[in-house]
Design an enzyme around this catalytic site. Structure first.
Site, PDB file in Angstrom:
ATOM      1  N   SER A  82       0.953  -1.113  -0.003  1.00 43.19           N
ATOM      2  CA  SER A  82      -0.028  -0.121   0.036  1.00 43.19           C
ATOM      3  C   SER A  82       0.804   1.338  -0.013  1.00 43.19           C
ATOM      4  CB  SER A  82      -0.986   0.082   1.064  1.00 43.19           C
ATOM      5  OG  SER A  82      -2.108   0.965   1.158  1.00 43.19           O
ATOM      6  N   ASP A 102      10.053   5.656  -9.839  1.00 43.57           N
ATOM      7  CA  ASP A 102       9.528   6.695 -11.099  1.00 43.57           C
ATOM      8  C   ASP A 102      10.269   7.901 -11.284  1.00 43.57           C
ATOM      9  OD1 ASP A 102       7.639   4.469 -11.882  1.00 43.57           O
ATOM     10  OD2 ASP A 102       5.793   5.651 -11.354  1.00 43.57           O
ATOM     11  N   LYS A 119      -0.617  -4.083  -3.279  1.00 45.66           N
ATOM     12  CA  LYS A 119      -1.759  -3.675  -2.912  1.00 45.66           C
ATOM     13  C   LYS A 119      -2.140  -2.131  -3.667  1.00 45.66           C
ATOM     14  CE  LYS A 119      -4.855  -2.583   0.816  1.00 45.66           C
ATOM     15  NZ  LYS A 119      -5.310  -1.261   0.356  1.00 45.66           N
TER      16      LYS A 119
END
Length: 521
Positions: free
Chosen positions: A292, A303, A317
């Site tokens: 999560s 990223d 998740k």
């Protein structure tokens, strides 16, 4: 031109008409199935051979329906509201200690008090045998039974009677329950080569505040590199996650986006503060229990080329829940309403999770160590650790503590004397191979070799096994002992000594060329 407009209008009307028909068909299916469900239950209730428990039967039906959706959409009837509250806040009221069932004593014992919590404050120790809670005897009670009696409303007081194994003395403690909350940061400190380390336990509570304090402190101590450990971190608050990332990323940067069926489920989350340090080399440690908000943290850093991710694939998740939709009769629904998307646009809702930049698989625990740690009916480890604690009022600092050769030999002889046994994985696999060879007709041909191998497996020497796996068994013992003096932070420090993932993180941070090559800058 006029003809073209008419065609476009006709196409649009047909599309709307098709959509309207689809909605009508969907609504019809919903109404039909609800009517069938109601009729089915009425007939069961009226004619089934036994009287139905409406709460039990309907709840089972609801749970079965939700199980067809995703693992996070859950129904909480009125009697489970405490579970929902604890899930949302990460808090409960009790004494702040893990307990376990002692096989030989047939009683529950204190496994691990939490630092600063009532159990530790009144002086309870690892191994203390729980005899009585107020007027209720705890003889041969399960851990769930004892735990339910230890918990209660914050501020309520009770008497806990225990027996201390090291002295045999029975003691009674007056304990006031309080809201229990695990620390956001398990431990932080300096590692060699000006490397700071922070183990973030959760994104629930106020971790961003604690993280800023820890990071600033590490910089004051001379940290020029940072390792953020998110292994085992199951997530929590999305806003706290964004604020933590904001320490290393510029203000106004999009970190994560949520998209769902309803417009209000669509949101963008951006950094809102000035960062502390946007250039310090950063490595994040992850594993299969990183989930999560932890995945968002590591994925966003990956990223945005701000940090290198090391470990194993994460949990995966990528779904967002509204945690408390009110239902009739004080029930609640935790409902998945949207998905997370990282800055690159990729989601993390996938079976195999987020892929690290460098994969490092953790060492597997030897079978003998696993049995000693979790499955030993002789309770030799717990008894040894409890006795050791009773004999040593203090020990060396967590990072420096080691058992001596004499200490380990003492433990080894206790294991042998206790009659400790464990299932050998090699023996099980050999038996399966033997069955397969008999089935396929190869057994007679290789019978002599197989019998020789079987003799070696059957006559394994426990003493030799304890020597062979000494390093990991001794570290397990040292972690157990250290936790009694320095709590979870100390236990973690012992575990970091031979941590392959941490060692790889240190290597990458100490090799700037490779670090920047992985980031792509």
């Amino acid at each position: 031109m006029k003809k073209r407009c008419i065609l476009l209008m006709t196409a649009a009307l047909l599309a709307v008409d098709g959509w309207t028909q689809e909605v009508m068909n969907h609504n019809l299916e919903v109404a039909k199935n609800l009517e069938i469900f109601n009729a089915l239950y009425r007939n069961l209730d009226m004619m089934y051979v036994d009287t139905l428990d409406a709460n039990k039967v309907v709840t089972a039906g609801i749970d079965a329906m939700l199980n067809t959706l995703d693992p996070y959409t859950e129904y909480y009837p009125e009697e489970r509201q405490k579970d929902l509250k604890q899930m949302l806040t990460g808090k409960y009221a009790g004494i702040g200690a893990l307990i376990r069932y002692h096989q030989k004593l047939k009683r529950c014992v204190i496994e691990e008090p939490y630092e600063g919590m009532p159990a530790a404050e009144v002086g309870l120790r690892k191994g203390d045998i729980i005899l009585q809670i107020d007027d209720s005897l705890m003889t041969d009670k399960t851990t769930s039974y004892v735990s339910s009696h230890l918990r209660g409303e914050p501020g309520t007081t009770f008497l806990l009677k225990i027996q201390r194994p090291s002295t045999g003395k029975k003691m009674t403690f007056k304990i006031t329950r309080q809201t229990i909350k695990m620390p956001e940061i398990t431990w932080y400190g300096m590692l060699p080569n000006q490397t700071g380390y922070i183990a973030l336990n959760t994104f629930t509570g106020e971790p961003a505040k604690q993280m800023r304090l820890a990071f600033v402190d590490l910089k004051k101590q001379g940290a020029g590199k940072l390792i953020l450990d998110l292994r085992g971190n199951g997530g929590g608050s999305l806003s706290e996650c964004v604020d933590i990332l904001n320490m290393w990323l510029p203000k106004g940067l999009k970190i994560v986006e949520t998209k769902g069926k309803l417009k209000r489920a669509n949101n963008e989350y951006k950094t809102r503060l000035e960062p502390i340090d946007t250039v310090m080399p950063l490595v994040v440690l992850v594993n299969k229990e990183t989930a999560s908000a932890s995945e968002i943290t590591s994925g966003a850093l990956q990223d945005l080329k701000r940090g290198v991710i090391i470990g194993t694939r994460t949990y995966g998740k990528g779904l967002v829940q509204v945690p408390n939709i009110d239902l009739p009769y004080n029930a609640n629904l935790k409902l998945t309403t949207s998905r997370y998307y990282l800055p690159s646009g990729r989601g993390i809702e996938m079976k195999d999770g987020l892929k690290p930049d460098i994969e490092v698989k953790p060492d597997t625990m030897a079978n003998i160590t696993l049995y000693l740690d979790r499955l030993d009916s002789t309770e030799t480890v717990l008894d040894y650790v409890t006795e050791y604690i009773g004999k040593h009022q203090t020990i060396a600092p967590a990072a420096e503590f080691h058992l001596t050769d004499a200490d380990y030999e003492d433990f080894k002889q206790r294991v042998i004397k206790a009659g400790f046994t464990y299932d050998q994985l090699s023996k099980k696999q050999f038996e399966e191979m033997e069955k397969a060879m008999k089935f396929e007709g190869y057994y007679d041909e290789a019978k002599a070799e197989l019998e020789a191998l079987k003799a070696k497996i059957d006559h394994h020497d426990l003493s030799s096994d304890l020597d062979r796996h000494r390093d990991e068994i001794q570290q397990m013992l040292e972690q157990d002992i250290v936790s009694a003096y320095y709590y979870q932070g100390g236990e973690l420090q012992v575990g970091l000594r031979n941590d392959k993932t941490l060692q790889e993180a240190q290597r990458i941070l100490n090799t700037p060329g490779e670090y920047h090559r992985i980031l792509g800058n």
